[in-house]
Design an enzyme around this catalytic site. Structure first.
Site, PDB file in Angstrom:
ATOM      1  N   GLU A   1       0.896  -1.369  -0.010  1.00  0.00           N
ATOM      2  CA  GLU A   1      -0.038  -0.028   0.042  1.00  0.00           C
ATOM      3  C   GLU A   1       0.893   1.380   0.084  1.00  0.00           C
ATOM      4  O   GLU A   1       0.662   2.290   0.735  1.00  0.00           O
ATOM      5  CB  GLU A   1      -1.014  -0.124   1.357  1.00  0.00           C
ATOM      6  CG  GLU A   1      -1.981  -1.103   1.345  1.00  0.00           C
ATOM      7  CD  GLU A   1      -2.742  -1.243   2.343  1.00  0.00           C
ATOM      8  OE1 GLU A   1      -2.926  -0.409   3.061  1.00  0.00           O
ATOM      9  OE2 GLU A   1      -3.325  -2.336   2.618  1.00  0.00           O
TER      10      GLU A   1
ATOM     11  N   GLU B   1      -5.990 -10.862  -1.256  1.00  0.00           N
ATOM     12  CA  GLU B   1      -6.610 -10.772  -0.159  1.00  0.00           C
ATOM     13  C   GLU B   1      -8.069 -10.875  -0.566  1.00  0.00           C
ATOM     14  O   GLU B   1      -8.990  -9.976  -0.211  1.00  0.00           O
ATOM     15  CB  GLU B   1      -6.330  -9.549   0.506  1.00  0.00           C
ATOM     16  CG  GLU B   1      -4.714  -9.202   0.991  1.00  0.00           C
ATOM     17  CD  GLU B   1      -4.525  -7.974   1.735  1.00  0.00           C
ATOM     18  OE1 GLU B   1      -5.424  -7.304   2.040  1.00  0.00           O
ATOM     19  OE2 GLU B   1      -3.135  -7.774   1.697  1.00  0.00           O
TER      20      GLU B   1
HETATM   21  O1  G3I Z   1      -3.417  -6.894  18.793  1.00  0.00           O
HETATM   22  C1  G3I Z   1      -4.636  -6.218  19.236  1.00  0.00           C
HETATM   23  C2  G3I Z   1      -4.948  -6.966  20.587  1.00  0.00           C
HETATM   24  O2  G3I Z   1      -3.878  -6.903  21.558  1.00  0.00           O
HETATM   25  C3  G3I Z   1      -6.179  -6.527  21.032  1.00  0.00           C
HETATM   26  O3  G3I Z   1      -6.605  -7.164  22.128  1.00  0.00           O
HETATM   27  C4  G3I Z   1      -7.302  -6.704  20.108  1.00  0.00           C
HETATM   28  C5  G3I Z   1      -8.749  -6.010  20.276  1.00  0.00           C
HETATM   29  O4  G3I Z   1      -9.341  -5.543  19.379  1.00  0.00           O
HETATM   30  O5  G3I Z   1      -6.809  -5.953  18.861  1.00  0.00           O
HETATM   31  C6  G3I Z   1      -5.574  -6.576  18.260  1.00  0.00           C
HETATM   32  O6  G3I Z   1      -5.291  -5.619  17.240  1.00  0.00           O
HETATM   33  C7  G3I Z   1      -6.244  -6.008  16.046  1.00  0.00           C
HETATM   34  C8  G3I Z   1      -5.291  -6.503  14.917  1.00  0.00           C
HETATM   35  O7  G3I Z   1      -5.930  -6.682  13.748  1.00  0.00           O
HETATM   36  C9  G3I Z   1      -4.744  -7.828  15.388  1.00  0.00           C
HETATM   37  O8  G3I Z   1      -5.708  -9.002  15.615  1.00  0.00           O
HETATM   38  C10 G3I Z   1      -6.903  -4.733  15.556  1.00  0.00           C
HETATM   39  O9  G3I Z   1      -7.781  -4.322  16.585  1.00  0.00           O
HETATM   40  C11 G3I Z   1      -7.624  -4.776  14.152  1.00  0.00           C
HETATM   41  O10 G3I Z   1      -7.821  -3.568  13.698  1.00  0.00           O
HETATM   42  C12 G3I Z   1      -6.366  -5.358  13.232  1.00  0.00           C
HETATM   43  O11 G3I Z   1      -7.026  -5.690  11.942  1.00  0.00           O
HETATM   44  C13 G3I Z   1      -6.319  -6.159  10.712  1.00  0.00           C
HETATM   45  C14 G3I Z   1      -6.424  -4.993   9.928  1.00  0.00           C
HETATM   46  O12 G3I Z   1      -5.438  -5.716   8.682  1.00  0.00           O
HETATM   47  C15 G3I Z   1      -5.326  -3.948  10.302  1.00  0.00           C
HETATM   48  O13 G3I Z   1      -5.135  -2.898   9.544  1.00  0.00           O
HETATM   49  C16 G3I Z   1      -7.175  -7.253  10.270  1.00  0.00           C
HETATM   50  O14 G3I Z   1      -7.438  -8.413  11.220  1.00  0.00           O
HETATM   51  C17 G3I Z   1      -6.522  -7.654   9.057  1.00  0.00           C
HETATM   52  O15 G3I Z   1      -7.355  -8.702   8.252  1.00  0.00           O
HETATM   53  C18 G3I Z   1      -6.083  -6.486   8.293  1.00  0.00           C
HETATM   54  O16 G3I Z   1      -5.516  -7.013   6.984  1.00  0.00           O
HETATM   55  C19 G3I Z   1      -5.168  -6.108   5.852  1.00  0.00           C
HETATM   56  C20 G3I Z   1      -4.000  -6.508   5.425  1.00  0.00           C
HETATM   57  O17 G3I Z   1      -2.979  -6.782   6.171  1.00  0.00           O
HETATM   58  C21 G3I Z   1      -3.552  -5.359   4.268  1.00  0.00           C
HETATM   59  N1  G3I Z   1      -4.614  -5.037   3.481  1.00  0.00           N
HETATM   60  C22 G3I Z   1      -5.822  -4.760   4.001  1.00  0.00           C
HETATM   61  C23 G3I Z   1      -6.214  -5.740   4.857  1.00  0.00           C
HETATM   62  C24 G3I Z   1      -7.595  -5.537   5.439  1.00  0.00           C
HETATM   63  O18 G3I Z   1      -7.281  -4.340   6.249  1.00  0.00           O
END
Ligand code: G3I
Length: 382
Positions: free
Chosen positions: A163, A268
């Site tokens: 990105e 993805e």
């Molecule tokens: O690590 C914390 C944890 O400590 C906490 O307890 C928990 C509570 O919500 O959150 C955890 O973090 C989360 C993280 O994923 C890891 O699980 C975040 O809230 C959550 O927002 C985060 O979302 C991820 C997102 O990327 C972040 O940008 C999604 O799971 C993941 O599917 C998504 O993947 C991205 C690709 O890497 C790049 N392209 C876009 C795609 C979708 O956004």
């Protein structure tokens, strides 16, 4: 008397042959049944896979793991290899989950994806705070070198940079761009190649069917090639919906990227079936969508996806896969962003707490119509 004994023996032989024959037939049918899967159906076309989360990596989520092993021959780590988790402090690396992820892929003989080395999001705090270009270049070198070397020969392909472009195709003003300047992408690719010369190196982004962004990616890949950096592929994230992008736009992009001499991967893939707040409020990405939480209009199917939408989703997947098959020579892999609707990121983005249905398996891990529509494109007795 002898004749009777001979006849009885013959009868027994006949019964035995029939039973053993039908047993063999039953076994054969069972084998065929077991091998009917996405990965077998598309084995001559491209890899087919899913992003996996931590519960799946450690095999706690048994239902999802069964699907992963049966259906897919490539995996991507949904979060576990991102910089903030792997390398939170300059001299601290946590490899536990990443090691388990790679071991899971090896155990199941999968094509293993590394996602992602350089991304402005889910980045360690220390990187966001670094303002000095030499210090940041050293951090980036240490990160890429340490991580890629650790999995040299084991992770098959890396999303080296994720990105880096804006919607108009220009470089995003990320922390990497601001501190290191526009050459950071080239540097990242060269560092990755040095650490593992045999890994496939990919530039990954969303919105890659948008003409301006497409032109930006084409420029970027050409510049990388001119600089002598190795780039094997363009990763189209493919977070799409029921209507957009059009098949024409997808096809134009596949052709444009492939003409650069690189492979295209759908890295993805998912298809959202619920409203997109951007359609309501315009294209301002920084909108605060908290106001939509709990809004029934924005979460129209909280308990069940209506049959009519289920059919639309299946048709959309079928049409897109037809296109993928048409261009199979240009495509390396198709990876879904998650295993089942239960754990898709789209339940919480861009509005928290919704119920979305973007994948091939439902919340009970059962194949949906979309799964069948894709499978119907191939001979199912493979
Ligand atoms: O690590 C914390 C944890 O400590 C906490 O307890 C928990 C509570 O919500 O959150 C955890 O973090 C989360 C993280 O994923 C890891 O699980 C975040 O809230 C959550 O927002 C985060 O979302 C991820 C997102 O990327 C972040 O940008 C999604 O799971 C993941 O599917 C998504 O993947 C991205 C690709 O890497 C790049 N392209 C876009 C795609 C979708 O956004």
């Amino acid at each position: 008397m002898i004749k009777t004994i001979r006849n009885i023996a013959l009868l027994f032989t006949l019964i035995f042959s029939i039973v053993s024959c039908s047993n063999k037939l039953y076994k054969k049918n069972q084998e065929i049944k077991q091998t009917v899967s996405l990965k077998n159906s598309f084995k001559d076309n491209f890899y087919i896979g899913a992003a996996i989360n931590e519960n799946q990596i450690v095999e706690k989520d048994a239902a999802a793991v069964t699907i992963l092993k049966k259906e897919y021959n490539t995996i991507s780590p949904e979060n576990s290899l991102k910089w903030m988790f792997l390398h939170p402090e300059p001299k601290t690396f946590f490899f536990d989950m990443a090691d388990k992820y790679v071991a899971f892929g090896e155990k199941n003989k999968m094509y293993i994806v590394g996602h992602t080395l350089v991304w402005h999001s889910q980045l360690a705090e220390f990187m966001k705070e670094t303002k000095d270009s030499t210090i940041m270049a050293n951090h980036m070198q240490n990160h890429i070198n340490t991580v890629v070397t650790r999995y040299k020969g084991r992770i098959d392909t890396w999303d080296v940079v994720n990105e880096a472009l804006k919607e108009n195709g220009d470089l995003r003003e990320s922390v990497f761009f601001k501190v290191l300047g526009d050459k950071y992408i080239e540097q990242a690719f060269k560092l990755a190649e040095k650490a593992d010369p045999n890994a496939d190196l990919v530039y990954n982004d969303y919105g890659l069917c948008n003409p301006k962004k497409r032109a930006g990616v084409v420029r970027l890949v050409k510049e990388l090639q001119k600089s002598g950096a190795k780039i094997n592929g363009v990763g189209m994230q493919a977070h799409w919906n029921l209507k957009t992008p059009s098949l024409k736009e997808i096809e134009t992009s596949i052709i444009a990227y492939s003409e650069l001499g690189v492979k295209v991967s759908f890295t993805e893939f998912d298809i959202s079936v619920i409203p997109n707040p951007w359609d309501l409020v315009g294209a301002e990405v920084t909108q605060d969508f908290k106001k939509f939480e709990g809004d029934k209009k924005m979460n129209p199917y909280p308990t069940k996806l209506p049959e009519s939408v289920q059919i639309q989703l299946a048709k959309r997947y079928e049409d897109i896969f037809k296109l993928f098959l048409k261009h199979e020579d240009k495509i390396n892999r198709v990876t879904f962003w998650g295993v089942s609707d239960k754990d898709t990121w789209l339940n919480d983005w861009p509005i928290n707490g919704r119920t979305n249905y973007p994948l091939l398996f439902d919340r009970k891990h059962q194949p949906k119509k979309a799964y069948n529509s894709i499978m119907s494109l191939k001979n199912t007795s493979n």
